[in-house]
Design an enzyme around this catalytic site. Structure first.
Site, mmCIF file in Angstrom:
data_model
loop_
_atom_site.group_PDB
_atom_site.id
_atom_site.type_symbol
_atom_site.label_atom_id
_atom_site.label_comp_id
_atom_site.label_asym_id
_atom_site.label_seq_id
_atom_site.Cartn_x
_atom_site.Cartn_y
_atom_site.Cartn_z
ATOM 1 N N HIS A 1 0.843 -1.203 0.000
ATOM 2 C CA HIS A 1 0.000 0.000 0.000
ATOM 3 C C HIS A 1 0.871 1.243 0.000
ATOM 4 C CE1 HIS A 1 0.761 -0.477 4.304
ATOM 5 N NE2 HIS A 1 0.281 0.725 4.547
ATOM 6 N N HIS B 1 6.166 2.335 3.876
ATOM 7 C CA HIS B 1 6.200 1.116 3.053
ATOM 8 C C HIS B 1 6.791 1.352 1.670
ATOM 9 C CE1 HIS B 1 3.558 -1.157 5.898
ATOM 10 N NE2 HIS B 1 3.376 0.090 6.301
HETATM 11 FE FE FE Z 1 2.772 0.856 8.132
HETATM 12 ZN ZN ZN Z 2 0.054 1.661 6.541
#
Ligand code: FE
Ligand code: ZN
Length: 270
Positions: free
Chosen positions: A57, A62
């Site tokens: 995501h 990330h």
């Molecule tokens: Fe996270």
């Molecule tokens: Zn997240």
């Protein structure tokens, strides 16, 4: 199905993130590289070539390292990595956009992964399942399922997240669960508040406390362990239904209601 010889190792990033590295045949694929530095250090130390980046995501913890990892490949004269990510989210560097339901092939690693759409934390959130990894398979689920917990609902509804978690819950019990954060110990405090009489939760709490005292990871866990101890997969357990009823002040009408009540309680829990 033929077992792969893929090895999974965890790199720590920021306060509590894990970047998972899948390794085979001198190649590596990395899941959710929020920071490039630990990945570059791994590549330098091992000589692994970066074949692919798998993104669950769009959150910065990330994807923050993607640009630098691509640049580094190009600077080294290597082919840029395949970058997989959700089509429903706008992430720079993604060159293989996924909707969920695909099977992707990482040929240099000799590995195929099934892509699951698991919206809820974000609207396009993906998970990657490798049936041939290790003895019984491995799931890389980002911020959807955590050790004894689940992600916050930033962009999705409780019904979406409940459906997403139900998809994960039917994977084989021995499947290893590689989530993106070390949140297990705090989550277990909440799990015990929801189910004070769940012996498996208490046992896990003690085991996790021992690991954390030695600064060791509590991840990977397994689908079976999560089914036994994670209140966000236990919408059918009488004690969890009861806990949801007392939060709501009435009987929940559905499993989604149970999930929603427990998720809301978690937001308020200190
Ligand atoms: Fe996270
Ligand atoms: Zn997240």
């Amino acid at each position: 199905m033929k077992k792969s010889n893929v090895q999974v190792i965890g790199l720590s990033a920021f306060d509590d993130n894990y970047i998972w590295v899948l390794r085979a045949n001198g190649y590596a694929a990395v899941v959710d590289p929020g920071d490039a530095a630990p990945v570059l250090a791994h590549l330098a130390a091992t000589g692994d070539r970066l074949a692919a980046i798998l993104l669950t995501h769009h959150h910065g913890d990330h994807v923050g390292g993607v640009g630098e990892l691509i640049k580094n490949c190009i600077n080294c004269g290597a082919a840029p990595p395949m970058v997989f990510g959700p089509a429903a989210e706008n992430i720079e560097g993604v060159n293989h956009a996924l909707h969920g339901g695909e099977r992707i092939s990482l040929e240099s690693l000799g590995l195929e992964l099934d892509v699951l759409a698991v919206p809820g934390h974000t609207r396009g959130h993906l998970a990657y399942f490798g049936a041939t990894i290790g003895v019984d398979g491995a799931l890389f689920c980002g911020d959807t399922l955590f050790g004894a917990g689940c992600g916050r609902l930033f962009e999705g509804t409780p019904a979406q997240m409940h459906t997403s978690l139900a998809k994960i819950a039917v994977l084989p019990a021995p499947t290893f669960v590689y989530c993106a954060h070390e949140y297990t110990q705090a989550n277990l405090r909440f799990a015990i508040a929801v189910e004070p009489d769940n012996a498996a939760t208490q046992t896990r709490c003690d085991a996790v406390a021992a690991l954390r005292a030695k600064h060791q990871p509590t991840i990977p866990s397994s689908i079976g362990l999560e089914l036994a101890t994670n209140p966000f997969l236990r919408w059918d357990a009488p004690a969890v239904v009861q806990a949801a009823a007392s939060r709501l002040g009435h009987q929940p009408q559905s499993a989604t209601d149970v999930f929603a009540a427990i998720r809301q309680w978690r937001n308020d829990f200190r």
